[in-house]
Design an enzyme around this catalytic site. Structure first.
Site, PDB file in Angstrom:
ATOM      1  CD  GLU A  81      -2.870   1.066   2.436  1.00  0.00           C
ATOM      2  OE1 GLU A  81      -3.119  -0.036   2.965  1.00  0.00           O
ATOM      3  OE2 GLU A  81      -3.375   2.131   2.826  1.00  0.00           O
ATOM      4  CE  LYS A 254      -6.107  -1.581   5.875  1.00  0.00           C
ATOM      5  NZ  LYS A 254      -5.312  -0.744   4.970  1.00  0.00           N
ATOM      6  CG  ASP A 270       1.655 -15.871  12.303  1.00  0.00           C
ATOM      7  OD1 ASP A 270       0.855 -15.182  11.659  1.00  0.00           O
ATOM      8  OD2 ASP A 270       1.364 -16.976  12.802  1.00  0.00           O
ATOM      9  CG  HIS A 368      -3.347   7.552  -1.078  1.00  0.00           C
ATOM     10  ND1 HIS A 368      -2.906   7.060   0.117  1.00  0.00           N
ATOM     11  CD2 HIS A 368      -3.851   6.510  -1.758  1.00  0.00           C
ATOM     12  CE1 HIS A 368      -3.144   5.769   0.149  1.00  0.00           C
ATOM     13  NE2 HIS A 368      -3.719   5.408  -0.965  1.00  0.00           N
TER      14      HIS A 368
HETATM   15  C1  MEV Z   1      -5.714   3.073   5.175  1.00  0.00           C
HETATM   16  O1  MEV Z   1      -4.996   1.895   4.859  1.00  0.00           O
HETATM   17  C2  MEV Z   1      -5.661   3.318   6.678  1.00  0.00           C
HETATM   18  C3  MEV Z   1      -6.527   4.493   7.157  1.00  0.00           C
HETATM   19  O2  MEV Z   1      -7.862   4.331   6.672  1.00  0.00           O
HETATM   20  C4  MEV Z   1      -6.492   4.449   8.663  1.00  0.00           C
HETATM   21  C5  MEV Z   1      -7.472   5.380   9.334  1.00  0.00           C
HETATM   22  O3  MEV Z   1      -8.510   5.734   8.727  1.00  0.00           O
HETATM   23  O4  MEV Z   1      -7.222   5.732  10.498  1.00  0.00           O
HETATM   24  C6  MEV Z   1      -6.028   5.812   6.616  1.00  0.00           C
END
Ligand code: MEV
Length: 416
Positions: A81, A254, A270, A368
């Site tokens: 990513e 995430k 892992d 991005h």
């Molecule tokens: C994207 O991989 C991760 C984000 O969505 C985390 C977040 O929203 O805090 C940017």
């Protein structure tokens, strides 16, 4: 070693490798492994998993600027990513202004579970027998792993939980510098046999738990108000959103795992175990929560903290078999699993702070866009110098898609 390297992203591949060579004392063999872009040969891959047909590639990058517990780190990250590595660097650079990350990790205790079938009325007797023979059972467990014991690790304690028609024995094992899955599973299988004999009962599953609650890691950092300005409050508001709403908390966490997994993968660990443990811990009290928290200190700076279970190793498994993992551990320069856990927690916090900072201010899409546009340009068939030209033109036109990229490419090639 100083990880505060400016504009690493602007340097050529060769320049980056030279910096790495000097900072991490890499030898020619290690450099040629990086240069070869062939991280694994077939015979190594073929002993790691079954039915091997090839080797899968992921970009490997270095996150700069990290200072953790007063020590500088160059942090290898393997991830598909875009923007994750840049975000980690940016957060580490800001945290560094106030001394960097302070991190700690608990003893490296894993939990192994043995399911023991027993009717309600028989459970008390079995539990008493297990407790009376605890010392013997721990000794039997330790007899399975003389190497772990010689390094000061081994089975430490037994806990019992009762369910309707079965009991669960928790075997607590200090796994030292290993992730520990093999050691714990072997011990559980051995003990299950002993318990069946001793208690005249039937045993079900024998397997470690990835909810590694005794293996917690914490990291904390101050992000100065002079840099953040109004964003101090904005980040706290963004965190409050996650603390109240599970939909947001999931994405919040995430983002944390973006960083933690990337370092774990680079170091041959892992990452699924880390993921399972982190998300299970996030809802330990029945409500899914963010793994970080933020507040303002007396001076008005933003303080961020992360706490989560980290189950990683620097010995055994892929950390030793995979030459790239070995090399990444050397680049990182960690001397223990605890130290690696401190790094992972710090990277998780850095990643989360960077995401909240961006989301609460300009949004994440601007940063991005460049890489995203370059990806689209490649998909549209751009090669070499064309990639940057097509990407830049798409950004200017505010139209980043494959159709536009193909149009621009046609024009560029016509003009060439
Ligand atoms: C994207 O991989 C991760 C984000 O969505 C985390 C977040 O929203 O805090 C940017």
């Amino acid at each position: 070693m100083n990880s505060d390297i400016s504009k690493f992203y602007e340097k050529s591949w060769q320049e980056r490798l030279t910096i790495l060579k000097e900072h991490c004392q890499l030898n020619e063999e290690e450099l040629s492994l990086l240069k070869s872009l062939r991280p694994l040969d077939f015979s190594t891959a073929n002993i790691m998993i079954e039915n091997v047909i090839g080797v899968f590639g992921l970009p490997l990058a270095i996150a700069t600027h990290f200072k953790i517990n007063g020590k500088d780190y160059l942090i290898p990250m393997a991830i598909e990513e875009s923007s994750v590595v840049a975000a980690a660097c940016k957060a580490a650079k800001i945290a560094r202004l106030a001394g960097g990350f302070k991190a700690e990790a608990a003893e490296q205790i894993m939990v192994g579970q043995i399911q023991i079938f027993a009717a309600k009325e028989k459970q008390k007797e079995i539990i008493e027998k297990i407790n009376a023979n605890k010392k013997m059972l721990l000794e039997k467990a330790n007899a399975c792993d003389a190497v772990l014991v010689s390094f000061g690790g081994g089975a430490r304690d037994i806990e019992i939980k009762q369910f309707g028609d079965f009991i669960v024995l928790h075997l607590l094992v200090d796994v030292r510098d290993a992730m520990g899955a093999n050691a714990v599973n072997t011990m559980c299988e051995k003990l299950a046999f002993e318990i069946e004999k001793m208690c005249d009962c039937k045993v079900g599953l024998k397997i470690l738990s990835n909810l590694a609650i005794y293996r917690m890691a914490k990291a904390k950092a101050v992000f100065p108000k002079e840099v953040l300005g109004e964003a101090v409050d904005a980040v706290i508001e963004a965190w409050r959103f996650a603390s109240l709403d599970q939909f947001r908390a999931t994405t919040h966490n995430k983002g944390i795992m973006n960083g933690i997994d990337a370092v774990a993968i680079a170091c041959g660990n892992d990452f699924r175990a880390l993921e399972a443990g982190a998300h299970s811990y996030a809802c330990l009290d029945g409500r899914y929560k963010p793994l970080t928290r933020y507040w303002k200190d007396k001076q008005g700076n933003l303080v961020g903290e992360i706490e989560l279970p980290i189950q990683v190793g620097i010995v055994g498994g892929a950390t030793r078999v995979n030459p790239m993992a070995k090399l990444c551990l050397k680049i990182l320069g960690v001397k223990s699993a605890k130290e690696l856990a401190c790094v992972l927690a710090s990277v998780g916090l850095a990643q989360n702070f960077a995401a909240l900072y961006a989301l609460a201010t300009e949004g994440i899409q601007r940063g991005h866009m460049k890489l995203h546009a370059e990806n689209i340009a490649v998909q549209a068939g751009a090669k070499g110098a064309e990639i940057k030209k097509v990407a830049l033109r798409m950004i200017e036109m505010q139209s980043i898609n494959e159709a536009t990229a193909k149009e621009i490419l046609k024009e560029i090639r016509k003009g060439a």
